[in-house]
Write a protein that holds these residues in place. Structure first.
Motif, PDB file in Angstrom:
ATOM      1  N   UNK A   1      29.492  34.213  43.958  1.00  0.00           N
ATOM      2  CA  UNK A   1      28.872  34.605  42.439  1.00  0.00           C
ATOM      3  C   UNK A   1      28.801  36.039  42.077  1.00  0.00           C
ATOM      4  N   UNK A   2      28.630  37.096  43.159  1.00  0.00           N
ATOM      5  CA  UNK A   2      28.644  38.301  42.974  1.00  0.00           C
ATOM      6  C   UNK A   2      30.172  38.809  42.684  1.00  0.00           C
ATOM      7  N   UNK A   3      30.940  38.268  43.481  1.00  0.00           N
ATOM      8  CA  UNK A   3      32.269  38.666  43.299  1.00  0.00           C
ATOM      9  C   UNK A   3      32.927  38.151  41.727  1.00  0.00           C
ATOM     10  N   UNK A   4      32.659  37.166  41.452  1.00  0.00           N
ATOM     11  CA  UNK A   4      32.898  36.504  40.163  1.00  0.00           C
ATOM     12  C   UNK A   4      32.463  37.336  39.085  1.00  0.00           C
ATOM     13  N   UNK A   5      31.009  37.638  39.123  1.00  0.00           N
ATOM     14  CA  UNK A   5      30.579  38.654  38.271  1.00  0.00           C
ATOM     15  C   UNK A   5      31.274  39.861  37.927  1.00  0.00           C
ATOM     16  N   UNK A   6      31.694  40.368  39.221  1.00  0.00           N
ATOM     17  CA  UNK A   6      32.443  41.677  39.222  1.00  0.00           C
ATOM     18  C   UNK A   6      33.830  41.257  38.302  1.00  0.00           C
ATOM     19  N   UNK A   7      34.265  40.195  38.625  1.00  0.00           N
ATOM     20  CA  UNK A   7      35.783  39.918  37.962  1.00  0.00           C
ATOM     21  C   UNK A   7      35.501  39.823  36.424  1.00  0.00           C
ATOM     22  N   UNK A   8      34.365  39.249  36.169  1.00  0.00           N
ATOM     23  CA  UNK A   8      33.869  39.017  34.856  1.00  0.00           C
ATOM     24  C   UNK A   8      33.779  40.356  33.988  1.00  0.00           C
ATOM     25  N   UNK A   9      33.134  41.052  34.503  1.00  0.00           N
ATOM     26  CA  UNK A   9      32.686  42.550  34.173  1.00  0.00           C
ATOM     27  C   UNK A   9      34.112  43.368  33.751  1.00  0.00           C
ATOM     28  N   UNK A  10      35.144  43.070  34.810  1.00  0.00           N
ATOM     29  CA  UNK A  10      36.267  44.012  34.668  1.00  0.00           C
ATOM     30  C   UNK A  10      37.492  42.768  35.218  1.00  0.00           C
ATOM     31  N   UNK A  11      38.285  42.025  34.397  1.00  0.00           N
ATOM     32  CA  UNK A  11      39.042  41.269  34.732  1.00  0.00           C
ATOM     33  C   UNK A  11      40.415  41.997  35.595  1.00  0.00           C
ATOM     34  N   UNK A  12      40.535  43.197  35.444  1.00  0.00           N
ATOM     35  CA  UNK A  12      41.682  43.893  36.316  1.00  0.00           C
ATOM     36  C   UNK A  12      41.054  44.209  37.731  1.00  0.00           C
ATOM     37  N   UNK A  13      39.712  44.083  37.784  1.00  0.00           N
ATOM     38  CA  UNK A  13      39.245  44.502  39.229  1.00  0.00           C
ATOM     39  C   UNK A  13      39.639  43.462  40.276  1.00  0.00           C
ATOM     40  N   UNK A  14      40.944  43.478  40.636  1.00  0.00           N
ATOM     41  CA  UNK A  14      41.380  42.402  41.487  1.00  0.00           C
ATOM     42  C   UNK A  14      40.940  42.264  42.790  1.00  0.00           C
ATOM     43  N   UNK A  15      40.426  43.198  43.339  1.00  0.00           N
ATOM     44  CA  UNK A  15      39.652  43.003  44.611  1.00  0.00           C
ATOM     45  C   UNK A  15      38.455  42.230  44.767  1.00  0.00           C
ATOM     46  N   UNK A  16      37.858  41.902  43.239  1.00  0.00           N
ATOM     47  CA  UNK A  16      36.714  40.932  43.254  1.00  0.00           C
ATOM     48  C   UNK A  16      37.260  39.426  43.876  1.00  0.00           C
ATOM     49  N   UNK A  17      38.656  39.061  43.115  1.00  0.00           N
ATOM     50  CA  UNK A  17      39.173  37.832  43.500  1.00  0.00           C
ATOM     51  C   UNK A  17      39.559  37.887  45.134  1.00  0.00           C
ATOM     52  N   UNK A  18      39.703  38.736  45.660  1.00  0.00           N
ATOM     53  CA  UNK A  18      39.803  38.951  47.016  1.00  0.00           C
ATOM     54  C   UNK A  18      38.495  38.659  47.883  1.00  0.00           C
ATOM     55  N   UNK A  19      37.651  39.192  47.138  1.00  0.00           N
ATOM     56  CA  UNK A  19      36.185  38.807  47.654  1.00  0.00           C
ATOM     57  C   UNK A  19      36.067  37.180  47.660  1.00  0.00           C
ATOM     58  N   UNK A  20      36.258  36.621  46.249  1.00  0.00           N
ATOM     59  CA  UNK A  20      35.981  35.201  46.133  1.00  0.00           C
ATOM     60  C   UNK A  20      36.794  34.410  47.020  1.00  0.00           C
ATOM     61  N   UNK A  21      38.025  34.997  47.402  1.00  0.00           N
ATOM     62  CA  UNK A  21      38.734  34.289  48.579  1.00  0.00           C
ATOM     63  C   UNK A  21      38.060  34.327  49.916  1.00  0.00           C
ATOM     64  N   UNK A  22      37.759  35.291  50.259  1.00  0.00           N
ATOM     65  CA  UNK A  22      36.862  35.491  51.595  1.00  0.00           C
ATOM     66  C   UNK A  22      35.727  34.608  51.759  1.00  0.00           C
ATOM     67  N   UNK A  23      35.120  34.497  50.731  1.00  0.00           N
ATOM     68  CA  UNK A  23      33.783  33.908  50.562  1.00  0.00           C
ATOM     69  C   UNK A  23      34.294  32.199  50.823  1.00  0.00           C
ATOM     70  N   UNK A  24      35.275  31.937  49.836  1.00  0.00           N
ATOM     71  CA  UNK A  24      35.699  30.494  49.965  1.00  0.00           C
ATOM     72  C   UNK A  24      36.368  30.256  51.414  1.00  0.00           C
ATOM     73  N   UNK A  25      36.882  31.207  52.107  1.00  0.00           N
ATOM     74  CA  UNK A  25      37.701  30.798  53.375  1.00  0.00           C
ATOM     75  C   UNK A  25      36.353  30.836  54.519  1.00  0.00           C
ATOM     76  N   UNK A  26      35.428  31.651  54.389  1.00  0.00           N
ATOM     77  CA  UNK A  26      34.438  31.491  55.427  1.00  0.00           C
ATOM     78  C   UNK A  26      33.426  30.144  55.178  1.00  0.00           C
ATOM     79  N   UNK A  27      33.573  29.754  53.739  1.00  0.00           N
ATOM     80  CA  UNK A  27      32.910  28.485  53.487  1.00  0.00           C
ATOM     81  C   UNK A  27      33.640  27.384  53.813  1.00  0.00           C
ATOM     82  N   UNK A  28      34.658  27.409  54.593  1.00  0.00           N
ATOM     83  CA  UNK A  28      35.564  26.349  54.648  1.00  0.00           C
ATOM     84  C   UNK A  28      36.579  25.656  53.769  1.00  0.00           C
ATOM     85  N   UNK A  29      36.683  26.388  52.617  1.00  0.00           N
ATOM     86  CA  UNK A  29      37.435  25.848  51.539  1.00  0.00           C
ATOM     87  C   UNK A  29      38.834  26.499  51.428  1.00  0.00           C
ATOM     88  N   UNK A  30      39.779  26.152  52.401  1.00  0.00           N
ATOM     89  CA  UNK A  30      41.000  26.845  52.261  1.00  0.00           C
ATOM     90  C   UNK A  30      41.919  26.908  50.772  1.00  0.00           C
TER      91      UNK A  30
END
Length: 215
Positions: free
Chosen positions: A112-141
């Motif tokens: 949720x925090x990473x997605x909020x960062x991406x909403x604030x700045x769509x070009x802040x691409x590392x926020x989507x990397x954060x979403x990816x890590x959160x998904x990965x650690x939660x088991x959502x490949x």
């Protein structure tokens, strides 16, 4: 810049003595102490800077990372939330908060925090990397892969696009998917507009990843 941390620290310490009411001296001394892995002392100096200037968002950011490096995820989360309060329209506070929540194992909140960062700045691409890590650690490949594709699409710099592909390779390796690893690293090496420094690390990552996979 010469790596003379002791002399640098002495100069910053003297600065805080000459101008004890100026938050910046305490802030830079705190960063110097963090670079020397003196986290407890760094925290004291950064807290002084925060007392002198509660609106200095960077101080809260450094306080958060100092806490995180000491394994204090609760302290880090609190500091990053304050960072977000001070700078509500900036993406980085939410990205930092996401990192602390990841470290605390609170993957859904981190996403949720990473997605909020991406909403604030769509070009802040590392926020989507954060979403990816959160998904990965939660088991959502699959969700992790989709987030990395978005990170690549949102990136404006070739180096960031290559980084998204190398992260994709790492996640594929965790799934023991050799073909996907090779495909992602091939894409990283062929990143349009990439400079040699953007992709020179890719063959090393390829070798290390394949070695870990027994190839």
């Amino acid at each position: 810049r010469r790596g003379e941390l002791a002399q640098s620290r002495a100069a910053y310490t003297e600065l805080t003595q000459i101008a004890p009411g100026d938050w910046r001296g305490h802030y830079y001394l705190g960063i110097n102490l963090m670079n020397d892995q003196k986290y407890a002392e760094a925290t004291q100096s950064l807290k002084k800077a925060a007392e002198l200037n509660p609106q200095a968002g960077g101080t809260q950011n450094m306080l958060g990372y100092s806490a995180l490096r000491q394994g204090d995820t609760d302290g880090a989360i609190a500091a990053f939330r304050e960072y977000g309060r001070v700078l509500p329209d900036e993406p980085n506070p939410q990205d930092s908060l996401g990192e602390a929540l990841l470290a605390a194992g609170r993957f859904e909140e981190a996403e949720g925090a990473f997605r909020k960062a991406a909403e604030i700045s769509p070009q802040f691409s590392i926020a989507w990397e954060g979403v990816a890590y959160a998904k990965h650690y939660a088991g959502d490949a699959a969700g992790a892969r989709d987030a990395l594709v978005k990170a690549r699409e949102a990136s404006t710099r070739a180096g960031d696009k290559a980084a998204a592909d190398t992260a994709l390779a790492a996640f594929a390796a965790a799934q023991n998917n050799t073909s996907e690893v090779q495909k992602a690293l091939d894409a990283a090496e062929k990143t349009a507009g990439a400079q040699p420094t953007d992709i020179a690390f890719v063959p090393i990552i390829r070798a290390m990843t394949l070695s870990e996979m027994g190839r």
